[in-house]
Motif scaffolding. Structure first.
Motif, PDB file in Angstrom:
ATOM      1  N   LEU A 536       1.496  15.412  -4.199  1.00  0.00           N
ATOM      2  CA  LEU A 536       1.382  14.157  -4.943  1.00  0.00           C
ATOM      3  C   LEU A 536       0.758  13.124  -4.008  1.00  0.00           C
ATOM      4  O   LEU A 536       1.166  13.001  -2.849  1.00  0.00           O
ATOM      5  CB  LEU A 536       2.762  13.677  -5.404  1.00  0.00           C
ATOM      6  CG  LEU A 536       2.848  12.224  -5.880  1.00  0.00           C
ATOM      7  CD1 LEU A 536       2.144  12.038  -7.208  1.00  0.00           C
ATOM      8  CD2 LEU A 536       4.296  11.763  -5.982  1.00  0.00           C
ATOM      9  N   ALA A 537      -0.234  12.385  -4.499  1.00  0.00           N
ATOM     10  CA  ALA A 537      -0.899  11.404  -3.653  1.00  0.00           C
ATOM     11  C   ALA A 537      -1.172  10.123  -4.431  1.00  0.00           C
ATOM     12  O   ALA A 537      -1.583  10.176  -5.601  1.00  0.00           O
ATOM     13  CB  ALA A 537      -2.210  11.969  -3.101  1.00  0.00           C
ATOM     14  N   VAL A 538      -0.922   8.994  -3.774  1.00  0.00           N
ATOM     15  CA  VAL A 538      -1.353   7.689  -4.269  1.00  0.00           C
ATOM     16  C   VAL A 538      -2.465   7.253  -3.327  1.00  0.00           C
ATOM     17  O   VAL A 538      -2.221   6.942  -2.167  1.00  0.00           O
ATOM     18  CB  VAL A 538      -0.207   6.662  -4.286  1.00  0.00           C
ATOM     19  CG1 VAL A 538      -0.702   5.324  -4.840  1.00  0.00           C
ATOM     20  CG2 VAL A 538       0.963   7.175  -5.099  1.00  0.00           C
ATOM     21  N   HIS A 539      -3.705   7.263  -3.806  1.00  0.00           N
ATOM     22  CA  HIS A 539      -4.872   7.035  -2.968  1.00  0.00           C
ATOM     23  C   HIS A 539      -5.182   5.552  -2.830  1.00  0.00           C
ATOM     24  O   HIS A 539      -4.801   4.734  -3.686  1.00  0.00           O
ATOM     25  CB  HIS A 539      -6.095   7.749  -3.550  1.00  0.00           C
ATOM     26  CG  HIS A 539      -5.890   9.207  -3.785  1.00  0.00           C
ATOM     27  ND1 HIS A 539      -6.180  10.169  -2.849  1.00  0.00           N
ATOM     28  CD2 HIS A 539      -5.406   9.874  -4.867  1.00  0.00           C
ATOM     29  CE1 HIS A 539      -5.904  11.363  -3.337  1.00  0.00           C
ATOM     30  NE2 HIS A 539      -5.428  11.216  -4.560  1.00  0.00           N
ATOM     31  N   PHE A 540      -5.911   5.238  -1.759  1.00  0.00           N
ATOM     32  CA  PHE A 540      -6.462   3.892  -1.637  1.00  0.00           C
ATOM     33  C   PHE A 540      -7.797   3.843  -2.361  1.00  0.00           C
ATOM     34  O   PHE A 540      -8.708   4.613  -2.080  1.00  0.00           O
ATOM     35  CB  PHE A 540      -6.661   3.516  -0.166  1.00  0.00           C
ATOM     36  CG  PHE A 540      -7.413   2.219   0.008  1.00  0.00           C
ATOM     37  CD1 PHE A 540      -6.770   1.010  -0.160  1.00  0.00           C
ATOM     38  CD2 PHE A 540      -8.771   2.217   0.312  1.00  0.00           C
ATOM     39  CE1 PHE A 540      -7.459  -0.192  -0.023  1.00  0.00           C
ATOM     40  CE2 PHE A 540      -9.473   1.029   0.449  1.00  0.00           C
ATOM     41  CZ  PHE A 540      -8.812  -0.177   0.283  1.00  0.00           C
ATOM     42  N   LEU A 541      -7.895   2.942  -3.312  1.00  0.00           N
ATOM     43  CA  LEU A 541      -9.126   2.677  -4.034  1.00  0.00           C
ATOM     44  C   LEU A 541      -9.169   1.172  -4.258  1.00  0.00           C
ATOM     45  O   LEU A 541      -8.286   0.626  -4.920  1.00  0.00           O
ATOM     46  CB  LEU A 541      -9.135   3.431  -5.368  1.00  0.00           C
ATOM     47  CG  LEU A 541     -10.451   3.502  -6.132  1.00  0.00           C
ATOM     48  CD1 LEU A 541     -11.516   4.198  -5.305  1.00  0.00           C
ATOM     49  CD2 LEU A 541     -10.257   4.234  -7.455  1.00  0.00           C
ATOM     50  N   PRO A 542     -10.131   0.459  -3.667  1.00  0.00           N
ATOM     51  CA  PRO A 542     -10.102  -1.004  -3.679  1.00  0.00           C
ATOM     52  C   PRO A 542      -9.927  -1.592  -5.081  1.00  0.00           C
ATOM     53  O   PRO A 542     -10.727  -1.330  -5.984  1.00  0.00           O
ATOM     54  CB  PRO A 542     -11.468  -1.391  -3.087  1.00  0.00           C
ATOM     55  CG  PRO A 542     -11.837  -0.228  -2.233  1.00  0.00           C
ATOM     56  CD  PRO A 542     -11.303   0.975  -2.952  1.00  0.00           C
ATOM     57  N   HIS A 543      -8.816  -2.331  -5.241  1.00  0.00           N
ATOM     58  CA  HIS A 543      -8.512  -3.060  -6.479  1.00  0.00           C
ATOM     59  C   HIS A 543      -8.343  -2.130  -7.670  1.00  0.00           C
ATOM     60  O   HIS A 543      -8.512  -2.553  -8.817  1.00  0.00           O
ATOM     61  CB  HIS A 543      -9.596  -4.096  -6.772  1.00  0.00           C
ATOM     62  CG  HIS A 543     -10.009  -4.891  -5.576  1.00  0.00           C
ATOM     63  ND1 HIS A 543      -9.117  -5.659  -4.854  1.00  0.00           N
ATOM     64  CD2 HIS A 543     -11.211  -5.014  -4.946  1.00  0.00           C
ATOM     65  CE1 HIS A 543      -9.755  -6.227  -3.848  1.00  0.00           C
ATOM     66  NE2 HIS A 543     -11.020  -5.848  -3.867  1.00  0.00           N
ATOM     67  N   ARG A 544      -8.027  -0.875  -7.413  1.00  0.00           N
ATOM     68  CA  ARG A 544      -7.869   0.110  -8.479  1.00  0.00           C
ATOM     69  C   ARG A 544      -6.629   0.963  -8.229  1.00  0.00           C
ATOM     70  O   ARG A 544      -6.033   0.938  -7.157  1.00  0.00           O
ATOM     71  CB  ARG A 544      -9.097   1.023  -8.556  1.00  0.00           C
ATOM     72  CG  ARG A 544     -10.390   0.348  -8.984  1.00  0.00           C
ATOM     73  CD  ARG A 544     -10.378   0.045 -10.464  1.00  0.00           C
ATOM     74  NE  ARG A 544     -11.675  -0.450 -10.935  1.00  0.00           N
ATOM     75  CZ  ARG A 544     -12.039  -1.723 -10.936  1.00  0.00           C
ATOM     76  NH1 ARG A 544     -11.189  -2.642 -10.482  1.00  0.00           N
ATOM     77  NH2 ARG A 544     -13.219  -2.092 -11.402  1.00  0.00           N
TER      78      ARG A 544
END
Length: 702
Positions: A536-544
């Motif tokens: 399970l991953a919560v990714h970094f995506l700018p402002h998303r």
């Protein structure tokens, strides 16, 4: 002089550079190497026994060269300057900087490199010396394009460039730090004022002016955008006019290297010039005036590219070949390359770590060592067929020695490189001299029109050939990942295979087979691990928002990223899934989530405007969209993962009597100041939580 001395010198210097990159704070190491090496050399001088102490002298000189490499790298590293921006502890209010490179035009901004000269910080009103380089993105509303040498007065403080937040993401921070750039800033027009123009380097200023002149000539003579884009990229090193589809076609066909001015272009010019001079001068191609002509054309090309560093490297190497010819000296390829590399690394030690230098050096070495034996292994009846085979042999050898490094850096392999590269090479041999002739005779009426027409048609033919190759089924073999160990083993296989073929000695079969076996075992183990992964991953995506569920070689990605924004996906997320062995995740728009799509991965789901609840692999995941007082929902059980998005949480008390979670994660769809404040409050309340903006992607493996 033999080849070995400079090869050893480059090896020692490179070892010292690598030693600094690994141990930059161990100042005693270069001192120890320098003292020990000097002691051995001094002892040999006293004993006058250099001839009898070959090994001892070699070790001593290597130690001295390593100390030199460490010292040169330390001097080249800008953060070692006490006045550098990285050492500033107070808030910078304003600074003065000078534009040190030709600005790049983006869709909405100009990308500008500024060299900081002085600044104001803290409570001081006086200007104080300050150093450092900053990447500035200036809003196009500023009007005119910034010029090289413009002196800017800038309000506000630049910020440190972010490190990669996702697994496998391109390390832009390290890439820029090797160019001594550690900060960036986004500017509105009112935040800067141009107070003068003072080019820091007169020669660079001339090169940029010549580059702009050449751009105006090519724009006028070519006319069509697609053809102008390819010529502009190949001749001037500017890819602003290439659209994404055109660039992708070249990458798929394995011809993307032609779009960046590099040693290949210098080599093509050198080859064509040598061939043309051979036609006119016969065998006496070592006359001084002919060599001067070749040098003039090569360095004029370097000038119109704005003195691009890869072109400078190659121009220097070919200049050494020409000077050796003028002096009636034999200059082997390995010797010329090692001499050029030695001085390049003295000038820019971090060039050792650049993919461009590594790929071009390997290509030159491979072509010099193996192209001739491969070419001589086949002969054809017709002269044209022999010429085509000669070009094909060059492409084969160059691709063979560079493909492992290309896969390591770019994670794909062009399937039809053997079909595309000979065509690209032949057309490039026509296009580059044509472009130079167009620039040289652009002032001649009628002739300039003819040359421009020929150049445009050649560029069209090149684009068409590459586009058709890229459209073939299975044109690119993508999603390829190599570990450093696998990379070394593949090069060992290539080297051992080459030695076996050239020497015909069967004893080389044993190390070749053993190396292949180890490589296969490592790859099988890697594939097995990827097939068993649960993540399970919560990714970094700018402002998303970007949350993924990975099982084996499949992944579901919940995101609010627009499908048209392919660039953001490729920069931030593509490498993550590629490193996990997933070519393309199944994407679901979290704003219009289809419970049928999610249910294929999650066993239980619940969706409302306030929150979404999923159960996957026995873990519960709660995505909170808002916490309104009008809908005071409450979950009766503890959830495993609570993901806060879209500024849903403004105060920790809002979670009271609503939900209890084992892991609390903030994605980057919330405002950064709000998240920072919540994190500070969480620390005081002893609440454990994770922010992808501050801590990088949250990844939990089951």
């Amino acid at each position: 002089m033999t080849v070995l001395p400079f090869v050893r010198a480059v090896a020692g210097l490179a070892a010292g550079i690598l030693l600094y990159t690994w141990l930059p704070d161990q100042y005693w190491l270069p001192v120890l190497l320098a003292v020990a090496g000097s002691g051995v050399v001094g002892w040999l001088l006293v004993r006058k026994s250099f001839r009898q102490a070959g090994v001892a002298l070699g070790v001593a000189l290597t130690g001295l060269l390593m100390a030199m490499g460490w010292g040169v790298t330390w001097l080249h590293t800008a953060r070692n300057d006490a006045n550098n921006l990285t050492h500033l502890t107070d808030t910078l209010r304003a600074y003065e900087g000078i534009v040190t490179a030709q600005p790049e035009e983006r869709a909405k901004t100009y990308r500008v490199e500024l060299a900081v000269q002085q600044g104001q910080w803290g409570t001081n009103v006086d200007w104080k010396p300050l150093s450092g380089r900053v990447i500035v993105y200036l809003d196009k509303a500023a009007g005119s394009v910034p010029r090289y040498g413009d002196v800017w007065l800038v309000n506000g403080a630049p910020r440190l460039i972010d490190p990669p937040f996702n697994p496998g993401e391109f390390d832009y921070k390290t890439y820029l730090s090797r160019r001594n750039i550690y900060h960036q800033q986004y500017l509105r027009p009112y935040q800067r004022r141009v107070i003068g123009n003072d080019p820091p380097n007169a020669l660079t200023d001339i090169a940029i002016r010549v580059n702009r002149w050449a751009d105006s000539v090519l724009t006028r003579q070519i006319g069509t955008r697609a053809e102008y884009g390819i010529v502009n990229a190949m001749i001037l090193g500017v890819r602003d006019d290439l659209d994404s589809e055109q660039y992708r076609a070249y990458a798929t066909a394995g011809a993307v290297h032609i779009l960046s001015v590099s040693g290949l272009h210098v080599g093509i010019l050198f080859f064509v010039l040598t061939w043309l001079i051979g036609l006119t001068a016969g065998k006496r191609d070592d006359r001084v005036w002919l060599i001067v002509l070749q040098l003039a054309v090569l360095w004029f090309y370097a000038l119109i590219t704005g003195f691009s560093l890869p072109v400078l490297r190659s121009a220097a190497m070919f200049s050494m070949l020409l000077l050796a010819k003028a002096l009636q000296r034999r200059a082997p390829t390995g010797h010329s390359l090692s001499v050029a590399l030695f001085f390049i690394l003295l000038y820019d030690p971090y060039a050792l770590l650049s993919a461009g230098l590594q790929l071009s050096s390997l290509a030159v070495l491979g072509i010099g060592a193996w192209q001739s034996p491969l070419y001589q292994s086949l002969t054809f009846r017709y002269r044209l067929a022999n010429k085509l085979w000669q070009i094909t042999a060059v492409a084969l050898v160059a691709q063979l020695v560079t493909f492992p490094l290309g896969v390591y850096y770019f994670h794909q392999f062009p399937t039809y490189f053997l079909l595309a590269n000979p065509v690209v090479m032949v057309l490039s041999m026509v296009l580059l001299p044509l472009a130079m002739a167009t620039l040289a005779f652009g002032w001649v009426p009628y002739l300039n029109v003819c040359l421009g027409w020929l150049l445009q048609k050649t560029a069209w033919l090149l684009n068409e050939a590459v586009s058709r190759t890229g459209q073939l089924p299975g044109a690119a073999w993508g999603n390829l990942w190599l570990s450093p160990v696998e990379l070394i083993l593949i090069y060992a296989l290539i080297l051992l295979g080459g030695v076996l073929l050239l020497s015909r000695n069967r004893n080389w079969l044993w190390p070749l087979s053993a190396t292949a076996l180890v490589l296969v075992v490592l790859m099988v183990l890697g594939d097995t691990d990827r097939m068993q992964q649960r993540r399970l991953a919560v990714h970094f995506l700018p402002h998303r928002t970007a949350v993924s569920f990975t099982t084996g070689n499949r992944s579901l990605l919940l995101t609010d990223l627009d499908t048209t924004d392919q660039r953001s996906y490729e920069f931030y997320l593509k490498n993550t899934f590629g490193s996990w062995g997933i070519p393309e995740p199944k994407r679901v728009d979290i704003r219009q989530v289809s419970m049928g799509e999610v249910a294929k991965t999650a066993t239980t789901t619940y969706y409302s405007r306030d929150y979404s609840l999923l159960v996957w692999q026995g873990r519960s995941i709660l995505l909170v969209n808002r916490l309104s007082n009008y809908h005071h929902w409450r979950l009766p059980a503890v959830v495993d993962y609570l993901i806060i998005r879209r500024n849903a949480l403004r105060d920790w008390d809002q979670l009271a009597n609503r939900v209890v979670a084992r892991h609390i994660i903030f994605d980057d769809s919330s405002r950064t100041p709000l998240t920072d404040q919540l994190l500070a409050d969480a620390k005081m309340r002893h609440i454990a939580c994770h922010s992808v903006r501050q801590m990088g992607a949250y990844v939990d493996e089951f």
